[in-house]
Scaffold this active site. Structure first.
Site, short mmCIF file in Angstrom:
data_model
loop_
_atom_site.label_atom_id
_atom_site.label_comp_id
_atom_site.label_asym_id
_atom_site.label_seq_id
_atom_site.Cartn_x
_atom_site.Cartn_y
_atom_site.Cartn_z
N SER A 237 0.79 -1.32 -0.03
CA SER A 237 -0.37 0.31 -0.03
C SER A 237 0.83 1.16 0.34
O SER A 237 1.67 1.94 0.58
CB SER A 237 -1.07 -0.41 1.16
OG SER A 237 -1.55 0.80 1.43
N HIS B 192 -1.40 -0.88 -4.05
CA HIS B 192 -2.65 -0.27 -3.85
C HIS B 192 -2.79 0.61 -3.56
O HIS B 192 -1.82 1.09 -2.74
CB HIS B 192 -2.84 -1.44 -1.95
CG HIS B 192 -4.47 -2.45 -1.53
ND1 HIS B 192 -5.53 -2.84 -1.36
CD2 HIS B 192 -3.96 -0.87 -0.27
CE1 HIS B 192 -6.27 -2.17 -1.08
NE2 HIS B 192 -5.53 -1.36 0.36
N ASP C 174 -5.10 3.25 -1.41
CA ASP C 174 -6.08 3.45 -0.17
C ASP C 174 -6.24 4.88 -0.74
O ASP C 174 -5.57 6.23 -0.56
CB ASP C 174 -5.27 3.74 1.08
CG ASP C 174 -5.34 2.30 1.03
OD1 ASP C 174 -6.45 1.10 1.17
OD2 ASP C 174 -3.87 1.97 1.63
N MET D 157 -9.47 7.95 0.19
CA MET D 157 -10.00 7.80 1.21
C MET D 157 -10.44 9.91 1.03
O MET D 157 -9.42 10.65 1.01
CB MET D 157 -9.12 8.12 2.63
CG MET D 157 -8.51 7.31 2.89
SD MET D 157 -7.56 7.23 4.64
CE MET D 157 -6.48 5.60 4.50
N HIS E 160 -8.73 0.98 -3.22
CA HIS E 160 -9.59 0.42 -2.40
C HIS E 160 -9.49 1.93 -2.25
O HIS E 160 -9.68 2.66 -1.20
CB HIS E 160 -8.32 -0.01 -0.81
CG HIS E 160 -9.73 -0.05 0.37
ND1 HIS E 160 -8.47 -0.09 1.30
CD2 HIS E 160 -11.06 -0.19 0.48
CE1 HIS E 160 -9.57 0.09 2.35
NE2 HIS E 160 -10.80 -0.49 2.25
N MET F 7 -12.10 4.17 -0.10
CA MET F 7 -13.21 4.88 1.51
C MET F 7 -13.40 6.01 1.69
O MET F 7 -12.85 6.60 2.28
CB MET F 7 -11.78 4.92 3.03
CG MET F 7 -11.62 2.90 2.63
SD MET F 7 -9.55 2.72 3.73
CE MET F 7 -8.35 2.90 2.44
N MET G 103 -11.20 -6.11 6.23
CA MET G 103 -10.70 -4.98 7.01
C MET G 103 -10.04 -5.60 8.54
O MET G 103 -11.27 -5.87 8.89
CB MET G 103 -11.57 -3.58 7.66
CG MET G 103 -11.38 -2.45 5.98
SD MET G 103 -9.78 -1.89 5.09
CE MET G 103 -9.11 -1.39 6.21
N GLY H 80 -8.48 3.70 7.83
CA GLY H 80 -8.42 5.37 7.70
C GLY H 80 -6.78 5.37 7.56
O GLY H 80 -6.74 6.91 7.59
N PHE H 81 -6.34 4.64 8.50
CA PHE H 81 -4.77 4.97 9.11
C PHE H 81 -3.82 3.84 8.47
O PHE H 81 -4.54 2.63 9.17
CB PHE H 81 -4.12 5.62 10.03
CG PHE H 81 -5.95 6.79 9.92
CD1 PHE H 81 -4.76 7.96 10.17
CD2 PHE H 81 -7.10 6.62 10.41
CE1 PHE H 81 -5.51 9.52 10.14
CE2 PHE H 81 -6.94 7.51 10.98
CZ PHE H 81 -7.18 9.03 10.39
N GLY H 82 -2.71 3.87 7.80
CA GLY H 82 -1.77 2.84 8.02
C GLY H 82 -1.39 2.34 9.66
O GLY H 82 -1.42 3.30 10.41
N GLY H 83 -0.66 1.43 9.57
CA GLY H 83 0.22 1.30 11.12
C GLY H 83 -0.12 1.04 11.95
O GLY H 83 -0.28 1.09 13.53
N ASP I 139 -6.79 -6.51 5.00
CA ASP I 139 -5.99 -5.24 5.56
C ASP I 139 -5.81 -4.45 6.53
O ASP I 139 -7.27 -4.43 7.29
CB ASP I 139 -6.22 -3.99 4.22
CG ASP I 139 -6.16 -2.54 3.26
OD1 ASP I 139 -4.81 -2.74 4.55
OD2 ASP I 139 -6.65 -2.44 2.93
N GLY I 140 -4.29 -4.00 6.60
CA GLY I 140 -4.85 -3.38 7.99
C GLY I 140 -4.25 -4.59 8.53
O GLY I 140 -4.57 -5.70 9.46
N GLY I 141 -2.88 -4.31 9.62
CA GLY I 141 -1.60 -4.36 10.77
C GLY I 141 -1.40 -5.99 10.04
O GLY I 141 -0.87 -6.83 10.76
N GLY J 261 1.26 -1.65 4.25
CA GLY J 261 1.44 -0.74 4.39
C GLY J 261 2.85 -0.34 4.62
O GLY J 261 4.56 -0.28 4.60
N SER J 262 3.06 -0.21 6.36
CA SER J 262 3.73 -0.06 7.07
C SER J 262 4.75 -1.22 6.53
O SER J 262 6.31 -0.89 7.16
CB SER J 262 3.70 0.45 8.24
OG SER J 262 2.83 -0.62 9.32
C1 DX5 Z 1 -6.40 1.30 6.05
C2 DX5 Z 1 -6.19 1.25 4.91
C3 DX5 Z 1 -4.72 0.38 4.60
C4 DX5 Z 1 -3.47 0.61 5.01
C5 DX5 Z 1 -2.39 -0.42 5.62
O1 DX5 Z 1 -7.43 1.95 6.19
O2 DX5 Z 1 -6.56 0.62 4.08
O3 DX5 Z 1 -4.37 -0.14 3.09
O4 DX5 Z 1 -2.50 1.32 3.96
O5 DX5 Z 1 -1.46 -0.21 6.64
P1 DX5 Z 1 -0.63 -0.97 7.24
O6 DX5 Z 1 -0.72 -2.10 6.42
O7 DX5 Z 1 0.82 -0.51 7.82
O8 DX5 Z 1 -1.35 -1.47 8.32
ZN ZN Z 2 -6.44 -0.37 2.01
#
Ligand code: DX5
Ligand code: ZN
Length: 222
Positions: free
Chosen positions: A9, A34, A36, A38, A67, A69, A138, A143-146, A176-178, A198-199
């Site tokens: 991502s 990917h 994102d 938003m 993706h 959102m 999800m 909403g946020f990475g990490g 997707d996420g964590g 992502g992170s």
């Molecule tokens: C969060 C996004 C994700 C995000 C994942 O709302 O949809 O795609 O980039 O980030 P990580 O992999 O850091 O959780």
């Molecule tokens: Zn995503």
């Protein structure tokens, strides 16, 4: 066991060096990129639009996995298809006529995806499996990475796998996420086949090595 597709991502990429980061992800074995999107309404954060999708599409031949959102995602069907999106995934509770928009995404040459938040039941997608190419679960609130992977997600992935297998196993199951070295194997064992990270990719000094390590984790037992 399902295939392993990696979807780095760019939310966590260095936007000043986006082309470099995408090239490095491709070299590390990414299967899709990917993106994102938003809107500051469906989720609190505000990110990218068609311009960034087009920029990503220019620097790679990999499919662009978008993706959304956003509320009223249907407003972006044509602009994003025109910008080079290959996958168009939206949240069913962000709009009214979900089935119509899935059909429209396919008519525009994209794969049609639906994304479910942690609290959304799988029944939200059960009536439209014929029109679906990808189900995104999800594993954090969007909403946020990490953020940290929600442990209850693993059982939901298992149930989603059973639902999709019952439909012929054609539909991709993306998480997707964590997703990290610590969590990817359990998601894979539960039946996910496409992994957004992502992170865990761009938050490291070496995205290529990070992607290879994530892929290797899916080969080991948890
Ligand atoms: C969060 C996004 C994700 C995000 C994942 O709302 O949809 O795609 O980039 O980030 P990580 O992999 O850091 O959780
Ligand atoms: Zn995503």
């Amino acid at each position: 066991m399902p295939a392993v597709r990696l979807a780095p991502s760019i939310l966590s990429a260095d936007l000043g060096r986006l082309a470099d980061d995408i090239t490095r992800a491709e070299a590390g074995g990414a299967d899709v990129i990917h993106v994102d999107v938003m809107d500051g309404r469906y989720v609190p954060n505000l990110t990218f639009g068609a311009g960034v999708i087009a920029a990503a599409h220019r620097v790679t031949s990999l499919p662009i996995d978008v993706h959304l959102m956003v509320v009223e995602p249907e407003r972006y069907l044509e602009p994003f298809a025109g910008a080079g999106a290959s996958i168009f995934t939206f949240h069913p509770n962000a709009t009214r006529h979900v089935q119509r928009h899935l059909v429209a995404a396919r008519e525009l040459g994209m794969r049609a995806g639906l994304a479910l938040n942690p609290a959304d039941p799988l029944t939200l997608v059960a009536e439209v499996l014929h029109d679906l190419d990808l189900l995104l679960l999800m594993t954090v609130n969007p909403g946020f990475g990490g953020q940290r992977y929600i442990p209850a997600s693993t059982d939901k992935i298992r149930r989603a796998r059973a639902l999709l297998d019952g439909h012929g196993g054609r539909i991709w199951l993306e998480v997707d996420g964590g997703i990290t070295l610590e969590t990817i194997a359990q998601a894979w064992q539960a039946g996910a086949d496409t992994f957004v990270a992502g992170s865990a990719v761009f938050g490291t000094p070496d995205p290529e090595t990070a992607l290879r390590a994530l892929r290797r984790r899916c080969a080991v037992d948890v």
